[in-house]
Design an enzyme around this catalytic site. Structure first.
Site, PDB file in Angstrom:
ATOM      1  N   PRO A 191      62.750  44.758  -1.312  1.00 47.43           N
ATOM      2  CA  PRO A 191      63.944  44.449  -0.510  1.00 47.43           C
ATOM      3  C   PRO A 191      65.216  45.037  -1.135  1.00 47.43           C
ATOM      4  CG  PRO A 191      62.723  42.441  -1.065  1.00 47.43           C
ATOM      5  CD  PRO A 191      62.116  43.560  -1.844  1.00 47.43           C
ATOM      6  N   GLU A 208      57.078  37.452  -6.063  1.00 49.28           N
ATOM      7  CA  GLU A 208      58.522  37.722  -6.073  1.00 49.28           C
ATOM      8  C   GLU A 208      58.786  39.153  -6.541  1.00 49.28           C
ATOM      9  OE1 GLU A 208      58.819  34.400  -4.471  1.00 49.28           O
ATOM     10  OE2 GLU A 208      60.760  35.266  -5.009  1.00 49.28           O
ATOM     11  N   ARG A 239      53.122  61.347  10.408  1.00 48.10           N
ATOM     12  CA  ARG A 239      53.279  61.978  11.721  1.00 48.10           C
ATOM     13  C   ARG A 239      54.148  63.232  11.634  1.00 48.10           C
ATOM     14  NH1 ARG A 239      57.773  60.774  14.679  1.00 48.10           N
ATOM     15  NH2 ARG A 239      56.736  60.908  16.690  1.00 48.10           N
ATOM     16  N   ASP A 277      62.176  63.144  18.250  1.00 46.15           N
ATOM     17  CA  ASP A 277      62.330  61.724  17.912  1.00 46.15           C
ATOM     18  C   ASP A 277      63.794  61.322  17.827  1.00 46.15           C
ATOM     19  OD1 ASP A 277      59.677  61.397  17.667  1.00 46.15           O
ATOM     20  OD2 ASP A 277      59.614  61.451  15.493  1.00 46.15           O
TER      21      ASP A 277
HETATM   22  N1  LIG Z   1      62.400  46.058   3.206  1.00 45.68           N
HETATM   23  C1  LIG Z   1      61.627  45.091   2.559  1.00 45.68           C
HETATM   24  C2  LIG Z   1      60.709  45.273   1.526  1.00 45.68           C
HETATM   25  C3  LIG Z   1      60.217  44.027   1.223  1.00 45.68           C
HETATM   26  C4  LIG Z   1      59.260  43.680   0.153  1.00 45.68           C
HETATM   27  C5  LIG Z   1      58.559  44.701  -0.523  1.00 45.68           C
HETATM   28  C6  LIG Z   1      57.720  44.382  -1.572  1.00 45.68           C
HETATM   29  C7  LIG Z   1      57.569  43.040  -1.959  1.00 45.68           C
HETATM   30  C8  LIG Z   1      56.857  42.401  -2.995  1.00 45.68           C
HETATM   31  C9  LIG Z   1      57.101  41.032  -2.890  1.00 45.68           C
HETATM   32  N2  LIG Z   1      57.962  40.838  -1.850  1.00 45.68           N
HETATM   33  C10 LIG Z   1      58.464  39.530  -1.461  1.00 45.68           C
HETATM   34  C11 LIG Z   1      59.770  39.231  -2.112  1.00 45.68           C
HETATM   35  C12 LIG Z   1      60.373  40.129  -2.958  1.00 45.68           C
HETATM   36  C13 LIG Z   1      61.614  39.803  -3.561  1.00 45.68           C
HETATM   37  C14 LIG Z   1      62.206  38.585  -3.296  1.00 45.68           C
HETATM   38  C15 LIG Z   1      61.585  37.682  -2.450  1.00 45.68           C
HETATM   39  C16 LIG Z   1      60.360  38.014  -1.848  1.00 45.68           C
HETATM   40  C17 LIG Z   1      58.257  42.034  -1.259  1.00 45.68           C
HETATM   41  C18 LIG Z   1      59.101  42.349  -0.208  1.00 45.68           C
HETATM   42  N3  LIG Z   1      60.808  43.130   2.016  1.00 45.68           N
HETATM   43  N4  LIG Z   1      61.658  43.788   2.838  1.00 45.68           N
END
Ligand SMILES: Nc1cc(-c2ccc3ccn(Cc4ccccc4)c3c2)n[nH]1
Length: 265
Positions: free
Chosen positions: A107, A134, A176, A191
């Site tokens: 994230p 996490e 793709r 696209d």
């Molecule tokens: N764009 C995007 C990517 C992700 C993502 C990617 C890999 C992981 C690995 C564990 N989590 C859950 C999580 C991570 C960090 C904090 C709280 C929960 C992931 C979320 N979420 N949204």
């Protein structure tokens, strides 16, 4: 292109056997290999997570299994007796001694865009590290960055439960764009967000037969055979859609002079 995916849920990637990507794998355009992270654990419970230093909720993925997995997968990228020799690069697959780009969905990563997909589609070898819980101990990316390019990527401002869905999105978007994956009829050039005829505008409405359906008609211009009028209509609809759904995008395109707003036709 070779793609390695390391995950504790290999079955999550069954969809990569289907449709265009499944066909591209069968045709040898894509070489996708799945790896279960638990193969690199050595305890009875195949433990991949532990409590976070500094406290806080949830668990963090341990560095040791990831370190061993990346060593095994990246090292296997080179010609080794048991893995067979890696093909040379003329067809874009990694040759002996090749180093992949490591993609880590998170994230907190930098935004994944069509332009970034285009750039990734030019790489001979991608390795995806799918985190869960996490996240992955931060030293894993730091250690990997000592020997390969590492990209932390976010596919959007929302929190998934793990990296697998994000990896599916990235693999589909990148695949793709590879030559031979889409038939000529479905060229990726038109696209949304792709540079080209729609100048980075959103796609307008699309129609196919029948011309009349449940009292709804296909716009007559599309049946006119007047290709200039069709192109003008499509650009107008793309501008309307972009203004309605992504006004901030239109402002940015206008400022960059890329929305063709100054065109007279
Ligand atoms: N764009 C995007 C990517 C992700 C993502 C990617 C890999 C992981 C690995 C564990 N989590 C859950 C999580 C991570 C960090 C904090 C709280 C929960 C992931 C979320 N979420 N949204």
């Amino acid at each position: 292109m070779r793609i390695d995916i390391i995950t504790i849920f290999p079955d999550y990637f069954a969809p990569l056997e289907l449709s265009l990507i499944g066909k591209a794998r069968a045709a040898g355009i894509l070489d996708i290999r799945l790896h279960d992270l638990r193969s690199w654990t050595h305890d009875r419970h195949n433990t991949v997570d532990d409590t976070p230093y500094g406290g806080g909720p949830g668990m963090v993925m341990k560095p040791e299994p990831w370190g061993e997995a990346l060593d095994a997968v990246i090292g296997a990228g080179r010609a080794t007796p048991d893995q067979g020799s890696s093909p040379d690069t003329p067809d874009g697959t990694p040759g002996p001694g090749a180093v992949p780009r490591l993609v880590v969905p998170t994230p907190s990563g930098t935004p994944f865009t069509q332009e970034r997909a285009r750039r990734l589609s030019e790489e001979p070898w991608l390795v995806f590290a799918c985190g869960r819980y996490e996240g992955i101990d931060s030293r894993v990316a730091a250690d990997a960055a000592r020997r390969m390019p590492v990209e932390e990527v976010s596919i959007g401002d929302y929190v998934l439960a793990g990296g697998e869905s994000a990896t599916l999105v990235i693999v589909e978007t990148v695949s793709r764009l590879l030559p031979g994956v889409l038939g000529n009829a479905e060229s990726a050039v038109q696209d949304s967000f792709a540079t080209g005829a729609m100048e980075n505008l959103l796609e307008g409405p699309v129609y196919t037969k029948p011309a009349h359906w449940r009292g709804l008609e296909v716009p007559p211009v599309l049946l006119s055979g007047d290709h200039g009028a069709v192109d003008r209509w499509r650009r107008h609809e793309a501008l309307r859609k972009t203004a309605r759904n992504r006004p901030e995008l239109l402002r940015a395109l206008a400022e960059a002079g890329m929305a063709g707003l100054d065109r007279r036709d």
